[in-house]
Write a protein that holds these residues in place. Structure first.
Motif, mmCIF file in Angstrom:
data_model
loop_
_atom_site.group_PDB
_atom_site.id
_atom_site.type_symbol
_atom_site.label_atom_id
_atom_site.label_comp_id
_atom_site.label_asym_id
_atom_site.label_seq_id
_atom_site.Cartn_x
_atom_site.Cartn_y
_atom_site.Cartn_z
ATOM 1 N N ALA A 314 10.925 11.941 40.009
ATOM 2 C CA ALA A 314 11.761 13.328 40.333
ATOM 3 C C ALA A 314 12.862 13.366 39.187
ATOM 4 C CB ALA A 314 12.638 13.157 41.502
ATOM 5 N N TYR A 315 12.311 13.627 37.944
ATOM 6 C CA TYR A 315 12.792 13.407 36.539
ATOM 7 C C TYR A 315 13.838 14.204 36.414
ATOM 8 C CZ TYR A 315 12.272 11.839 31.763
ATOM 9 O OH TYR A 315 12.432 11.330 30.400
ATOM 10 N N LEU A 316 13.787 15.488 37.064
ATOM 11 C CA LEU A 316 14.943 16.399 36.533
ATOM 12 C C LEU A 316 15.816 16.877 37.849
ATOM 13 C CD1 LEU A 316 12.609 18.806 34.626
ATOM 14 C CD2 LEU A 316 14.291 17.382 33.600
ATOM 15 N N LEU A 317 15.690 16.050 38.667
ATOM 16 C CA LEU A 317 16.512 15.990 39.931
ATOM 17 C C LEU A 317 17.551 15.075 40.299
ATOM 18 C CD1 LEU A 317 13.815 17.379 42.520
ATOM 19 C CD2 LEU A 317 15.922 18.653 42.133
ATOM 20 N N PRO A 318 18.746 15.507 40.772
ATOM 21 C CA PRO A 318 19.780 14.514 41.182
ATOM 22 C C PRO A 318 19.462 13.432 41.704
ATOM 23 C CG PRO A 318 20.493 16.912 41.474
ATOM 24 C CD PRO A 318 19.067 16.859 41.369
ATOM 25 N N ARG A 319 18.370 13.434 42.652
ATOM 26 C CA ARG A 319 18.023 12.202 43.472
ATOM 27 C C ARG A 319 16.857 11.495 42.938
ATOM 28 N NH1 ARG A 319 23.022 11.216 45.191
ATOM 29 N NH2 ARG A 319 23.965 13.072 46.384
ATOM 30 N N GLY A 320 16.665 11.815 41.802
ATOM 31 C CA GLY A 320 15.667 10.955 40.928
ATOM 32 C C GLY A 320 16.394 9.756 40.296
ATOM 33 N N ARG A 321 17.740 9.912 40.263
ATOM 34 C CA ARG A 321 18.190 8.958 39.515
ATOM 35 C C ARG A 321 18.573 7.515 39.975
ATOM 36 N NH1 ARG A 321 21.906 12.356 36.383
ATOM 37 N NH2 ARG A 321 22.921 10.442 35.383
ATOM 38 N N SER A 322 18.746 6.385 38.972
ATOM 39 C CA SER A 322 19.002 5.169 39.575
ATOM 40 C C SER A 322 20.418 4.912 39.654
ATOM 41 C CB SER A 322 18.391 4.107 38.705
ATOM 42 O OG SER A 322 18.634 3.148 39.011
ATOM 43 N N TYR A 323 20.777 3.933 40.569
ATOM 44 C CA TYR A 323 22.226 3.494 40.820
ATOM 45 C C TYR A 323 22.313 2.034 40.452
ATOM 46 C CZ TYR A 323 23.959 8.085 42.647
ATOM 47 O OH TYR A 323 24.279 9.260 42.569
ATOM 48 N N GLY A 324 21.351 1.570 39.804
ATOM 49 C CA GLY A 324 21.381 0.132 39.422
ATOM 50 C C GLY A 324 20.582 -0.880 40.611
ATOM 51 N N THR B 126 27.569 13.092 43.432
ATOM 52 C CA THR B 126 26.519 11.985 42.987
ATOM 53 C C THR B 126 27.336 10.832 42.260
ATOM 54 O OG1 THR B 126 26.108 12.723 40.819
ATOM 55 C CG2 THR B 126 24.663 13.434 42.738
ATOM 56 N N GLY B 127 28.515 11.016 41.933
ATOM 57 C CA GLY B 127 29.232 10.160 41.033
ATOM 58 C C GLY B 127 28.658 9.884 39.746
ATOM 59 N N GLN B 128 27.779 10.759 39.357
ATOM 60 C CA GLN B 128 27.096 10.739 37.981
ATOM 61 C C GLN B 128 27.307 11.996 37.087
ATOM 62 O OE1 GLN B 128 23.173 9.904 39.490
ATOM 63 N NE2 GLN B 128 23.314 7.662 38.832
ATOM 64 N N THR B 129 26.684 12.021 36.053
ATOM 65 C CA THR B 129 26.984 13.231 35.239
ATOM 66 C C THR B 129 25.366 13.726 35.046
ATOM 67 O OG1 THR B 129 26.478 12.321 33.066
ATOM 68 C CG2 THR B 129 28.901 12.289 33.801
ATOM 69 N N GLN B 130 25.466 15.176 34.644
ATOM 70 C CA GLN B 130 24.058 15.904 34.333
ATOM 71 C C GLN B 130 23.517 15.592 32.918
ATOM 72 O OE1 GLN B 130 26.225 19.364 35.517
ATOM 73 N NE2 GLN B 130 24.442 19.826 37.133
ATOM 74 N N GLU B 131 24.238 14.496 32.234
ATOM 75 C CA GLU B 131 23.879 14.500 30.733
ATOM 76 C C GLU B 131 22.318 14.415 30.622
ATOM 77 O OE1 GLU B 131 23.538 11.102 29.182
ATOM 78 O OE2 GLU B 131 22.965 12.130 27.360
ATOM 79 N N PRO B 132 21.835 13.536 31.307
ATOM 80 C CA PRO B 132 20.358 13.146 30.901
ATOM 81 C C PRO B 132 19.253 14.353 30.894
ATOM 82 C CG PRO B 132 20.951 11.639 32.686
ATOM 83 C CD PRO B 132 21.843 12.760 32.531
ATOM 84 N N PHE B 133 19.703 15.437 31.867
ATOM 85 C CA PHE B 133 18.712 16.229 32.064
ATOM 86 C C PHE B 133 17.995 17.198 31.067
ATOM 87 C CE2 PHE B 133 20.604 15.855 36.303
ATOM 88 C CZ PHE B 133 19.649 15.050 36.924
ATOM 89 N N SER B 134 18.981 17.669 30.173
ATOM 90 C CA SER B 134 18.462 18.451 28.912
ATOM 91 C C SER B 134 17.448 17.670 28.175
ATOM 92 C CB SER B 134 19.597 19.020 28.378
ATOM 93 O OG SER B 134 20.514 18.047 27.685
ATOM 94 N N GLY B 135 17.682 16.488 27.777
ATOM 95 C CA GLY B 135 16.846 15.596 26.835
ATOM 96 C C GLY B 135 15.713 15.306 27.758
ATOM 97 N N ARG B 136 15.534 15.061 28.949
ATOM 98 C CA ARG B 136 14.457 14.900 29.795
ATOM 99 C C ARG B 136 13.615 16.322 29.807
ATOM 100 N NH1 ARG B 136 16.375 11.455 35.278
ATOM 101 N NH2 ARG B 136 16.698 9.738 34.180
ATOM 102 N N TRP B 137 14.123 17.343 30.053
ATOM 103 C CA TRP B 137 13.510 18.553 29.921
ATOM 104 C C TRP B 137 12.871 18.715 28.678
ATOM 105 C CZ3 TRP B 137 14.629 23.591 27.562
ATOM 106 C CH2 TRP B 137 13.504 24.702 27.910
ATOM 107 N N LEU B 138 13.504 18.662 27.589
ATOM 108 C CA LEU B 138 12.831 18.644 26.227
ATOM 109 C C LEU B 138 11.790 17.698 25.998
ATOM 110 C CD1 LEU B 138 16.026 19.283 24.009
ATOM 111 C CD2 LEU B 138 14.367 21.039 24.622
ATOM 112 N N PHE B 139 11.837 16.502 26.679
ATOM 113 C CA PHE B 139 11.057 15.555 26.538
ATOM 114 C C PHE B 139 9.551 16.021 27.251
ATOM 115 C CE2 PHE B 139 8.878 11.685 28.400
ATOM 116 C CZ PHE B 139 8.353 11.251 27.290
#
Lengths: 481, 185
Positions: A314-324, B126-139
């Motif tokens: 789920a590479y482009l979705l918020p819930r595809g991310r890791s929290y360690g 989420t406690g995170q940022t959206q920073e990785p997504f643009s690079g991921r989409w381009l990839f």
């Protein structure tokens, strides 16, 4: 132009059922013979083109054609036709009700009997009420992941279906009878409804609230507008879909390469191009294209529902991310920072307040840890269609109810330390308090809860919508009547 | 009996469909109106209606004409190319369409993360940022284009190999009057 291409074009122009014409040079006489043996069109093209009441109005309208409409030559795809539209229609006829029903079931899971489902007042617009069960524990996760992931997977099919009927949108005059006028209005509700639901849903699962209204309210009533349009469309078009699906063999289409792809016979609705271009794609290619789009979306969303190793897809979705990898390394639904949790309130001064038949009892965290502890592996699953399953340890809610003097509660009202937000409280049903795995969790995966996961204590109940698993619990009030 | 059927037929012609049709349509409008009536007091009702309208207009009058035009340009330029001296033995159209559509679909669904829209709410949730997504989409986009390019080259090699084989065969079997069929795909 080679002979085969010329012949293809000619067959297209003469609207002969292409399935009956094997490739290869044929004489004009053969073609004519075949045409006369054709069965009569099920719908007389002329019938649909004649005007109903008031004839004068439709005729007048027809004379004032705005640019961009009513150009039969503008439509060139040789693939558009009732059969292809009906294939997409059949897929959506089976799947969209699943998306709709899971959405309505989710409303019941929020326990509208306590006024905490959003929107609170829906009149008759809901499923019959039933008590949301606590078993199986993954029930809500399954419901929501089906709703969201299937909804996303269907986006390419919805777009393809709309593409396939586009010539009708730009037809002129826009209606030729009162019937067509009403039908176009109900189609507006259908198309607007499905696009509105897709747009709000897609934004909501990514926490993008740019629309500026309550997602729950808009998505719920928007769904009923869609349902209205959908039911009317199915009632009107179902017979035509069946006829169209019978007009060609799917198996044969799946064996027909591009070079032998011919347009469908001209139809009453004007979906088939009168002057089609050479095909650049076979029908099976078009179905494959839409199917690959859906497959791509499935691969890139399913991980937020399955968790585990597939989550990273789920590479482009918020819930595809890791929290360690730590014991608290799993999806956070709302940070302590966002909920304005003050760490002075969650330290040693924190007390849990229980209310019930015997008045008020307060417990500190040490007291709670001294009570019998129970461990359960349960998912947190959210309305956005994701889940994460963890192993929680804490005090059973039913033990707390007994302690408060309400051993058989009908409900429990849980409040949080949260200073802001719609989910600073939740009411649990009696069966949710009494379920053996329902916990006031103190620990997760063998460690204390982290602040973001609800330290000092949080509720975790099987099959409960995520936001009702209140974090940073301050008080629980049990009632039995 | 015949009189009645004629009356029904006359009314159908007047209305344009059978008598059940208007009942279905009116039922549809009643249900939709009942649903929206719950929003009568909602201060955001006009905003919701605006979004409803924008969804329809955005798709029907912006997105559809946009992609139809882009595809028309693609097929027309491919057609022009095939009529010129730089004729390609395999049409590149679908090898362009596929990655463009794939990338466009992913963008249409996941653009909030890619363009980092709603970053405050995202961080709160989420406690995170959206920073990785643009690079991921381009990839992912780059992978899809690369895969299409590889598939195109393989296809091209296959067709050219088959063609040269056929040329050899026809030159050997000259006199039988065989004509090479156009390439099937």
């Amino acid at each position: 132009m080679c002979l085969a291409a010329r012949l293809r074009q000619r067959i297209a122009l003469e609207a002969v059922d292409p399935d009956r014409i094997p490739l290869g040079p044929r004489s004009a006489r053969d073609l004519r013979a075949e045409r006369t043996s054709e069965p009569a069109e099920p719908h007389d093209p002329a019938a649909n083109r004649s005007y109903g009441f008031p004839v004068g109005l439709w005729r007048a309208l027809a004379r004032y054609r705005p640019p961009g409409t009513g150009h039969p030559r503008a439509w060139r795809s040789p693939l558009r036709g009732p059969w292809l539209t009906s294939v997409f229609g059949l897929i959506l006829l089976v799947t969209l009700p699943v998306v709709t029903l899971t959405g309505l079931v989710s409303y019941i899971a929020y326990a509208p009997q306590f006024g905490q489902a959003i929107p609170a007042d829906v009149g008759w617009l809901r499923l019959p009420r039933f008590t949301w069960p606590t078993s199986p524990s993954w029930l809500y996760a399954l419901n929501q992941c089906t709703h969201v992931i299937l909804g996303l997977v269907l986006v390419p099919v919805v777009l393809a279906k709309l593409w396939s009927v586009m010539p009708k949108l730009f037809d002129w005059p826009p209606a030729r009878s009162p019937a067509q006028l009403l039908e176009r209005l109900s189609l507006l509700l259908l198309v607007g409804g499905v696009l509105f639901e897709i747009a709000t849903g897609v934004l909501n699962i990514q926490y993008d609230y740019v629309f500026g209204f309550s997602f729950y309210t808009a998505h719920y009533f928007g769904a009923w507008v869609f349902i209205a349009g959908f039911l009317a469309h199915v009632a009107v078009k179902l017979p035509r879909m069946v006829t169209a699906l019978r007009s060609r063999s799917l198996r044969r289409e799946l064996r027909t390469p591009r070079s032998r792809t011919l347009p469908e016979p001209l139809d009453a609705d004007g979906l088939v191009a009168a002057h089609p271009a050479e095909p650049t794609l076979s029908r099976r290619g078009a179905l494959g294209l839409v199917g690959s789009g859906s497959l791509l979306v499935a691969v890139m969303t399913a991980g937020q529902g399955t968790g585990g190793g597939a989550r990273k897809f789920a590479y482009l979705l918020p819930r595809g991310r890791s929290y360690g990898d730590g014991p608290n390394g799993f999806q956070i639904n709302r940070t302590a920072e966002a909920a304005l949790i003050d760490t002075r309130d969650t330290g040693s001064s924190w007390r849990l307040s229980l209310a019930g038949g015997l008045g008020r009892i307060t417990l500190d965290r040490t007291g709670l840890l001294a009570m019998p502890q129970h461990t359960a592996t349960l998912p947190i699953s959210c309305v956005e269609g994701w889940q994460t399953t963890q192993t929680w340890t804490g005090v059973r809610l039913r033990d707390l109810a007994a302690l408060a003097g309400v051993p058989d509660p009908t409900s429990a009202h849980v409040r949080s330390l949260e200073a802001v937000g719609a989910f600073d409280r939740a009411t649990l049903q009696g069966n949710q308090v009494l379920a053996p795995d329902s916990l006031l969790a103190l620990r997760v995966n063998g460690a204390d809860l982290s602040l973001d996961h609800g330290f000092p204590a949080r509720v975790i109940v099987p099959a409960l919508p995520g936001v009702h698993n209140t974090k940073w619990v301050r008080s629980i009030e049990f009632s039995d009547g | 009996m015949g009189e009645m059927r004629r009356a029904v037929a006359r009314r159908s012609r007047f209305y344009g469909a059978n008598p059940a049709h208007p009942l279905v349509q009116l039922g549809c409008f009643a249900l939709a109106a009942y649903s929206v009536s719950h929003l009568a007091e909602n201060p955001n009702l006009s905003r919701m209606i605006l979004w409803f309208a924008v969804a329809v207009i955005g798709h029907d009058l912006v997105m559809f004409p946009g992609y139809a035009l882009a595809d028309r340009i693609l097929t027309a330029s491919s057609g022009a190319l095939s009529r010129s001296r730089f004729r390609l033995p395999v049409s590149p159209v679908n090898y362009v369409r596929l990655p463009v559509l794939g990338s466009g679909l992913l963008f249409a669904l996941f653009f909030p993360g890619i363009i980092e829209q709603g970053s405050v709410w995202y961080r709160a949730a989420t406690g995170q940022t959206q920073e990785p997504f643009s690079g991921r989409w381009l990839f992912v986009t780059a992978v899809m284009f690369a895969a299409a390019a590889v598939a195109y080259v393989l296809r091209l090699g296959h067709v050219l190999a088959r063609r040269s084989m056929r040329t050899r065969e026809t030159s050997r079997g000259r006199g039988t009057g065989g004509v090479a069929a156009p390439d099937d795909e």
